[in-house]
Design an enzyme around this catalytic site. Structure first.
Site, PDB file in Angstrom:
ATOM      1  CE  LYS A   1      -3.217   2.575   3.038  1.00 55.06           C
ATOM      2  NZ  LYS A   1      -4.107   2.555   4.210  1.00 55.06           N
TER       3      LYS A   1
ATOM      4  CG  ASP B   1      -5.415   7.892   4.609  1.00 55.02           C
ATOM      5  OD1 ASP B   1      -6.358   8.522   4.078  1.00 55.02           O
ATOM      6  OD2 ASP B   1      -5.574   6.885   5.335  1.00 55.02           O
TER       7      ASP B   1
ATOM      8  CE  LYS C   1      -6.221   8.875   8.127  1.00 53.45           C
ATOM      9  NZ  LYS C   1      -6.813   7.746   8.863  1.00 53.45           N
TER      10      LYS C   1
ATOM     11  CG  ASP D   1      -1.889   5.201   4.855  1.00 55.00           C
ATOM     12  OD1 ASP D   1      -1.720   4.165   5.511  1.00 55.00           O
ATOM     13  OD2 ASP D   1      -2.981   5.526   4.338  1.00 55.00           O
TER      14      ASP D   1
ATOM     15  CG  ASP E   1      -9.614   7.514   6.945  1.00 60.55           C
ATOM     16  OD1 ASP E   1      -8.572   7.472   6.246  1.00 60.55           O
ATOM     17  OD2 ASP E   1      -9.608   7.726   8.171  1.00 60.55           O
TER      18      ASP E   1
ATOM     19  CD  GLU F   1      -6.734   5.203   2.586  1.00 62.97           C
ATOM     20  OE1 GLU F   1      -7.645   5.362   3.409  1.00 62.97           O
ATOM     21  OE2 GLU F   1      -5.587   4.874   2.913  1.00 62.97           O
TER      22      GLU F   1
ATOM     23  NE  ARG G   1     -10.772  -1.216   4.273  1.00 63.05           N
ATOM     24  CZ  ARG G   1     -11.323  -1.439   5.468  1.00 63.05           C
ATOM     25  NH1 ARG G   1     -12.458  -2.088   5.556  1.00 63.05           N
ATOM     26  NH2 ARG G   1     -10.733  -1.018   6.565  1.00 63.05           N
TER      27      ARG G   1
HETATM   28  N1  BES Z   1      -4.114   4.553   6.919  1.00 67.41           N
HETATM   29  C1  BES Z   1      -5.199   4.297   7.773  1.00 67.41           C
HETATM   30  C2  BES Z   1      -4.866   3.305   8.889  1.00 67.41           C
HETATM   31  C3  BES Z   1      -3.900   3.781   9.932  1.00 67.41           C
HETATM   32  C4  BES Z   1      -4.349   4.431  11.051  1.00 67.41           C
HETATM   33  C5  BES Z   1      -2.563   3.537   9.784  1.00 67.41           C
HETATM   34  C6  BES Z   1      -3.451   4.863  12.010  1.00 67.41           C
HETATM   35  C7  BES Z   1      -1.667   3.955  10.750  1.00 67.41           C
HETATM   36  C8  BES Z   1      -2.117   4.619  11.863  1.00 67.41           C
HETATM   37  C9  BES Z   1      -6.362   3.725   6.980  1.00 67.41           C
HETATM   38  O1  BES Z   1      -6.468   4.141   5.677  1.00 67.41           O
HETATM   39  C10 BES Z   1      -7.592   4.123   7.706  1.00 67.41           C
HETATM   40  O2  BES Z   1      -7.825   5.285   7.830  1.00 67.41           O
HETATM   41  N2  BES Z   1      -8.350   3.151   8.163  1.00 67.41           N
HETATM   42  C11 BES Z   1      -9.537   3.397   8.905  1.00 67.41           C
HETATM   43  C12 BES Z   1     -10.535   2.354   8.522  1.00 67.41           C
HETATM   44  C13 BES Z   1     -11.933   2.656   8.994  1.00 67.41           C
HETATM   45  C14 BES Z   1     -12.482   3.869   8.274  1.00 67.41           C
HETATM   46  C15 BES Z   1     -12.806   1.456   8.730  1.00 67.41           C
HETATM   47  C16 BES Z   1      -9.206   3.319  10.399  1.00 67.41           C
HETATM   48  O3  BES Z   1      -8.362   2.522  10.786  1.00 67.41           O
HETATM   49  O4  BES Z   1      -9.789   4.098  11.155  1.00 67.41           O
HETATM   50 ZN    ZN Z   2      -4.677   4.714   4.759  1.00 66.87          ZN
HETATM   51 ZN    ZN Z   3      -7.514   5.982   5.465  1.00 65.96          ZN
END
Ligand code: BES
Ligand code: ZN
Ligand code: ZN
Length: 466
Positions: A230, A235, A242, A253, A312, A314, A316
Site C-alpha cells: 500500500k 492519507d 481525519k 501510509d 478513509d 481507501e 483496501r
Molecule cells: N491509513 C489508515 C490506517 C492507519 C491508522 C494507519 C493509524 C496507521 C495509523 C487507513 O487508511 C484508515 O484510515 N483506516 C480506517 C478504517 C476505517 C475507516 C474502517 C481506520 O483505521 O480508522
Molecule cells: Zn490509509
Molecule cells: Zn484511510
C-alpha cells in the site's frame, strides 16, 4: 560510519562490552563499575573513559537483549568524541549487534539545516574466526541497509514523496540493482479498469501510479513471489476527513510500498535464487470537488462492485485492484501484501506487532519462524465467517467498511480476501503494519519515524526458501 569485521582488537579507541549480572562478577573493571552504580540492568550503560571501556547491561545473551543494548550503546558512542569502537561478536550474536548498530544508530537528517559532526567513523566487530562469519556479516549489513532505505522513503514528506516521485525513485532503484521496472500511469490504469484505485487518487494533484519491479536470479528460481505494498503517499481520509491529530504522521501510509521496495533491494543484493515481483499502488487520498464520495459505488478491476461508506478506508480500495492485477500478471507461489491498513490492528496487537492474516496456517508458521529469526514481532489475527458477513452491502456486492467496528483489522483483511482467487487462497498472506511501521518514540532498534517493518521479516522468510 563504517562497519568492519576484524580479528584484531587493538585497533580501536574504545571497547564495548555486554555484561550480564552474572558476568559482572568476573569483569575485570567490576570494582570501578560497581562504584559507579552499574548493575548490568538491561539497556543501562557505564562509560569508563580513562579505561576506554563502555559497559552495556544485558539481561541475557540473546538476540533481543543484544539488539536493544547495541542500539543504546551506539547512540552514546555517536555523541562521544572517539573515532573508532569495537564490539566483540560471535556467530550467534553478530546479526543482532549489526541491527542494533545500524538501525539503532539511524538518523534522518534530510530536513535539518545544520548537521552535527559525528567523530565516530569506524566500528570494528571483533571475532576469532572471520571466515566463519563473513557471510552472516555481509547478509546482516545488506538487510539492515535495506531497512534504512525503507525508513528514508517513509520519512520523506508527502510533498517530496508523491506518487510520481515514488515511481521515479523505484526506477532509480531498478537501475542501480538491475531490476526490471514498469510503471502504469493513470491512462494505463484506466485501460486496466482499475477504477477503485483511480477513484481514491482522483482529488489529488499527483497522478496515481502502479509500480512493478522484478528481480530474476541468474540460476533457475526456486520460487516466484509477488509482494504488494500500500503506497498512500498521504492519507487525509478523503471526504471522510481525519481529525487533525490523526492526520499527523499519515505520510507513513506509504510504508507498505516502501517496505516492498526495501525487500526487493535486499533480495537482489543477497542474490537469492528466488524471483521477486514488487508492486506498489502509489496514490494520494485528498479532498476536492472531484473527490470520490461516501455513497459512490465503484466497479473494481475484478468486476465486483464496492459501496463506499467511508473514504478513509481507501487502502483496501487500492489494494483490491492491485491484487487482482498481480494475480493475473504473475503466476506466483506466494502473494504477500503489506499495508498500514487499520488503526484497529494497533488496538488488537499493540503498536509493536505486525498483524498477519490469511488462510494457510502452514504459511503463517513460516512467518512465526522468520519473526523469531529476525526479531520483528508478528501476531496472527484469525478470519471467521461471522466477521465476513459484516461487509455485506444492500446496494453493491460488498461494502468498503464493516457494519460493526469490532475486529476492524480482520474485516479489512476479509475485504481483501474477496479479491483473492480460489486457487490462490493458500498462497496469500496479508500483513497489517499500521502499528509497527512508524514510531514517535524509540523502542528496540527503532528510532523516531519509519521503522522499516517487514524488510527484516521478509528477508528472513525468503532466505529460508532459497
Ligand atoms: N491509513 C489508515 C490506517 C492507519 C491508522 C494507519 C493509524 C496507521 C495509523 C487507513 O487508511 C484508515 O484510515 N483506516 C480506517 C478504517 C476505517 C475507516 C474502517 C481506520 O483505521 O480508522
Ligand atoms: Zn490509509
Ligand atoms: Zn484511510
Amino acid at each position: 560510519m563504517n562497519i568492519k569485521l576484524t580479528e584484531n582488537k587493538n585497533i580501536a579507541d574504545v571497547c564495548v562490552e555486554f555484561i550480564t549480572k552474572d558476568t559482572l562478577k568476573s569483569q575485570k573493571h567490576k570494582t570501578t563499575l560497581s562504584k559507579a552504580g552499574f548493575g548490568a540492568e538491561q539497556d543501562t550503560l557505564c562509560f569508563l573513559h580513562e579505561k576506554k571501556f563502555l559497559a552495556c547491561g544485558i539481561e541475557k545473551q540473546n538476540s533481543d537483549d543484544l539488539r536493544s543494548a547495541s542500539s543504546v550503546a551506539i547512540k552514546t558512542l555517536k555523541s562521544a568524541k572517539y573515532k573508532s569502537a569495537f564490539f566483540n561478536v560471535n556467530e550467534n550474536n553478530i546479526q543482532a549487534v549489526i541491527e542494533g548498530i545500524v538501525l539503532g544508530g539511524y538518523e534522518y537528517t534530510k530536513y535539518k539545516s545544520t548537521s552535527k559532526t559525528i567523530d565516530l567513523k569506524e566500528i570494528y566487530l571483533v571475532c576469532k574466526d572471520i571466515k566463519k562469519i563473513q557471510k552472516q556479516f555481509e547478509e546482516a549489513i545488506i538487510i539492515a541497509d535495506a531497512t534504512c532505505f525503507t525508513r528514508d522513503i517513509v520519512n520523506t514528506t508527502p510533498e517530496d514523496l508523491n506518487p510520481p516521485s515514488f515511481a521515479k525513485l523505484a526506477k532509480k532503484l531498478a537501475k542501480e540493482n538491475k531490476l526490471e521496472c514498469t510503471v502504469l500511469n493513470e491512462s494505463k490504469l484506466a485501460q486496466e479498469k482499475m477504477d477503485a484505485m483511480l477513484a481514491v487518487g482522483r482529488a489529488s494533484r499527483h497522478e496515481s501510479q502502479l509500480i512493478h519491479l522484478t528481480y530474476k536470479p541468474k540460476k533457475k528460481a526456486k520460487k516466484v513471489i509477488s509482494l504488494v505494498g500500500k503506497g498512500l503517499t498521504y492519507d487525509s481520509g478523503g471526504l471522510s476527513l481525519k481529525p487533525s491529530a490523526s492526520m499527523v504522521t499519515m505520510k507513513m501510509d506509504k510504508a507498505g510500498g516502501c517496505a516492498v521496495l526495501g525487500m526487493i533491494k535486499a533480495i537482489s543484493e543477497l542474490k537469492l535464487d528466488i524471483e521477486v515481483h514488487a508492486f506498489v499502488g502509489a496514490v494520494e487520498n485528498m479532498i476536492g470537488g472531484d473527490a470520490y464520495k461516501p455513497d459512490d459505488v465503484l466497479v473494481t478491476r475484478s468486476g465486483k462492485t464496492v459501496e463506499v461508506r467511508n473514504t478513509d478506508a481507501e487502502g483496501r480500495l487500492v489494494l483490491c485492484d492491485v491484487l487482482d492485477y498481480v494475480q493475473e500478471k504473475v503466476d506466483a507461489d506466494y502473494i504477500f501484501d503489506f499495508a498500514t491498513l487499520t488503526g484497529a490492528c494497533m488496538v488488537a496487537l499493540g503498536q509493536y506487532t505486525t498483524g498477519v492474516m490469511g488462510h494457510s496456517n502452514k504459511l503463517k508458521h513460516g512467518f512465526y519462524e522468520a519473526s523469531n529469526n529476525s526479531g520483528e514481532l508478528v501476531g496472527s489475527l484469525p478470519f471467521n465467517r461471522h466477521l465476513k458477513k459484516l461487509l455485506k452491502s444492500d446496494i453493491a456486492d460488498i461494502s468498503n467498511v464493516a457494519a460493526k467496528p469490532y475486529g476492524g483489522a480482520i474485516t479489512a483483511g476479509l475485504f481483501l480476501d474477496n479479491f483473492i482467487k480460489d486457487e490462490n487462497k493458500d498462497k496469500w498472506l496479508h500483513f497489517d503494519i499500521a502499528g509497527s511501521a512508524y514510531t514517535e518514540s524509540p523502542w528496540d532498534c527503532n528510532v523516531y519515524g519509519g521503522t522499516g517493518a517487514g524488510v527484516r521479516l521478509m528477508s528472513s522468510f525468503l532466505k529460508s526458501l532459497a
